[in-house]
Design an enzyme around this catalytic site. Structure first.
Site, mmCIF file in Angstrom:
data_model
loop_
_atom_site.group_PDB
_atom_site.id
_atom_site.type_symbol
_atom_site.label_atom_id
_atom_site.label_comp_id
_atom_site.label_asym_id
_atom_site.label_seq_id
_atom_site.Cartn_x
_atom_site.Cartn_y
_atom_site.Cartn_z
ATOM 1 N N SER A 151 14.556 27.621 75.139
ATOM 2 C CA SER A 151 13.889 28.594 74.286
ATOM 3 C C SER A 151 14.839 29.734 73.902
ATOM 4 C CB SER A 151 12.618 29.106 74.972
ATOM 5 O OG SER A 151 11.845 29.886 74.114
ATOM 6 N N ASP A 327 13.830 31.951 67.231
ATOM 7 C CA ASP A 327 14.670 31.647 68.385
ATOM 8 C C ASP A 327 15.198 30.211 68.295
ATOM 9 O OD1 ASP A 327 12.293 30.331 68.946
ATOM 10 O OD2 ASP A 327 12.273 30.866 71.055
ATOM 11 N N ASP A 329 14.640 27.288 69.559
ATOM 12 C CA ASP A 329 13.733 26.156 69.367
ATOM 13 C C ASP A 329 12.602 26.482 68.404
ATOM 14 O OD1 ASP A 329 12.555 27.868 71.295
ATOM 15 O OD2 ASP A 329 11.308 26.236 72.056
ATOM 16 N N ASP A 331 10.038 28.425 68.131
ATOM 17 C CA ASP A 331 8.618 28.610 68.425
ATOM 18 C C ASP A 331 8.257 30.091 68.498
ATOM 19 O OD1 ASP A 331 9.855 29.175 70.838
ATOM 20 O OD2 ASP A 331 8.532 27.931 72.056
#
Length: 603
Positions: A151, A327, A329, A331
């Protein structure tokens, strides 16, 4: 304390140990260095694994990834394999995606090879994709899921998120069961995999894996086709609010060297945003994150290059309306708004959530019957009066977007899924719609641009609208404190500190009486009655949420403090909330609370 040198030697004795990891182990000299890598197995929880890259049981590497994959495979086969109650007449399956971090693609392939060796068909994306796209693929195929990502953590981290067949991260009970399976597996002796030849390149190993089939000729590993990617993008687009005038909007966007570049720019183009300037240094994947070592859009430093580009464009007479950052990834999303001339104001995760909630409530048509909004307990309580003003029911869940996704699933099972209109957590995670069960930076970027265009047509900015909301509902101020407890000694200190707080709770913080004490691990909320001063009432109220290591202190005057250990890092997170008649008054309360808590919790 264990014999960490014995564990080190066990790794070095492996004849086919990855040479890069072997060299790193041989370079270790200090006892503390060795201990930190071997004092525990990297912790597996509802968020899966997350940790530093490197050799050792307490690190992310191909061996910890293989072991975790074997444990998850055993869990899947126990519930859905041949002979199980959940068997559906075909081999169970798994969908796998990965982000731009170091070794993400390698770990994704390693996981696929383990699942395939356990007769679990693996669907893997052909290129890096956002976490919500993994959740979508899981729902598309009706299978489990693995997302290789850390993340928003620093560059030296990677992780392994695990999803159930509903596209939601594992529940507490399922994660505990998977952990039990993992604990039965020896990291080197008990793992099944179809490919262990580390002398081959990653591309050669992938080609070999894709050529393998089961006994009936069905490929063990398949690449997820473009049609699934397009279906995900169509689902995101289906959540738009139909605002016209997006072509008048000017946006600066940075994917922070992650997965967001293609899907975010595509969705903004689709809703009519024509002016999108990209932060070139952060446009493409970079596993080192050279320009942003901590790629967390919650933090101001992650927006630094984007704000620099905004300033340059302003000097050229092309000042943008918004800066958006996702970010690695994709999400989570961070936002800064141009507010009066060239000044940019960064919005907090709570402020973005409040603005999106208000915007969706205004614009969603038709609004479903008995609409529902879901937030986490640590997210701004300002959301509650905003939602209720529109006749929207509010539901609070534990920290972690998986709990929001879980509630959506519960509603869908009883035919009430359409009630859900929006969900958010204060750490910049948002979702509109039920097409996935996780937060989605792509849909958040689309809705934020629509909201900005909507207010721009009225001569306002998002900050103007936020100010109107504060004037209407009161100035809710939120803040976050983090206390790090690294290593084995640090983890022990953190455990002892939480135990001490449970044994003797503070009854006054920043000069304000504690009027409620909630322990989510005990599922009890205790009330401190006015007439007894600070003597705790023997009466308690039950907490209906799942048990969790969370302590909450409600203070007089609509302020509160929530303390919990991070699920992914060795630190305590402390969430602060205060309500003031003015912004200044609210900030003064927050600063006073921070001073007291720093003295109480600083390791």
């Amino acid at each position: 304390m264990g014999n960490f040198r014995a564990l080190l030697q066990e790794w070095l004795n492996q004849p086919h140990l990855d040479e890069a990891l072997r060299e790193e182990l041989l370079a270790l000299t200090g006892e503390k260095e060795i201990e930190d890598r071997f004092y525990r197995d990297l912790e597996f929880g509802t968020g899966g694994l997350r940790g530093l890259l490197g050799p050792g049981t307490n690190r992310m590497n191909i061996y910890t990834v293989r072991r975790t994959s074997q444990g998850f495979a055993d869990y899947i086969n126990a519930h859905y394999g041949k002979g199980s109650e959940g068997y559906k007449g075909r081999n169970p399956a798994i969908a796998i995606a990965y982000d731009s971090r170091k070794n993400s693609r390698l770990f994704a392939l390693e996981a696929a090879c383990v699942f395939a060796a356990n007769e679990i068909k693996a669907y893997i994306y052909p290129e890096l994709m956002p976490t919500p796209a993994l959740s979508f693929a899981v729902r598309h195929y009706g299978c489990g899921g693995v997302m290789i990502t850390a993340s928003h953590n620093p560059a030296q981290y990677n992780g392994y998120k695990v999803y159930n067949e509903e596209g939601c991260q594992l529940t507490l009970e399922a994660a505990e069961e998977v952990l039990n399976f993992i604990n039965e597996i020896h990291i080197f002796e008990d793992v099944k995999t179809i490919s262990t030849d580390l002398d081959l390149t990653l591309e050669e190993r992938l080609a070999m894996a894709l050529a393998l089939s089961d006994d009936s000729g069905v490929p063990l590993i398949e690449v997820i086709p473009d049609a699934v990617i397009q279906a995900y993008m169509d689902a995101v687009y289906g959540e738009r609010m139909g605002v016209t005038g997006c072509d008048a909007l000017s946006v600066v966007y940075t994917p922070l060297n992650g997965t967001g570049y293609k899907p975010v720019t595509a969705i903004l183009k689709r809703i009519g945003v024509k002016k999108v300037a990209l932060v070139e240094e952060q446009q493409y994947p970079d596993e080192t994150f050279r320009t942003c070592p901590y790629p967390n859009p919650e933090k101001m430093e992650a927006l630094a290059l984007g704000l620099g580009l905004c300033k340059r464009l302003g000097e050229e007479g092309e000042a943008p309306d918004l800066l958006i950052a996702t970010d690695p990834d994709c999400d989570r999303i961070g936002v800064a708004v141009r507010h009066y001339r060239e000044d940019f104001m960064r919005l907090s995760g709570n402020e973005i959530g409040i603005l999106l909630l208000d915007f969706i409530c205004q614009r969603k048509a038709p609004m479903p019957e008995n609409p529902l909004f879901i937030k986490t307990i640590v997210s701004s309580s300002m959301a509650e009066p905003v939602a209720k003003a529109y006749g929207v029911e509010v539901q609070n869940v534990l920290t972690g977007f998986k709990f929001i996704g879980e509630q959506i699933g519960f509603m869908e099972k009883v035919g009430m899924g359409k009630r859900f209109i929006f969900g958010f957590e204060e750490s910049c995670g948002y979702l509109a719609g039920t097409y996935v069960r996780d937060k989605d930076g792509v849909v958040a970027a689309m809705l934020l641009c629509e909201a900005a265009a909507y207010y721009k047509a009225m001569g306002k900015t998002l900050v103007d609208r936020l100010t109107e909301l504060y004037d209407q509902y009161g100035y809710y101020i939120n803040d976050l404190m983090e206390f790090e407890f690294p290593g084995a000694v640090g983890m022990q200190k953190m455990t002892e500190l939480l135990a001490a707080l449970r044994a003797e709770a503070p009854l006054e913080i920043a000069g304000k009486k504690v009027i409620q004490i909630a322990d989510y691990l005990l599922s009890k909320r205790r009330i401190v009655p006015e007439e007894n001063g600070c003597v705790l009432s023997p009466e308690t109220l039950p907490i209906s949420l799942p048990k969790s290591d969370v302590l909450e202190y409600v203070l007089e005057g609509d302020s509160n403090v929530i303390i919990r250990p991070s699920g992914t890092e060795p630190k305590l997170k402390v969430y602060l909330s205060a309500k003031g008649e003015t912004k200044t008054a609210g900030l003064e309360i927050i600063e006073a609370i921070k001073r007291d808590l720093d003295a109480l919790l600083r390791p």
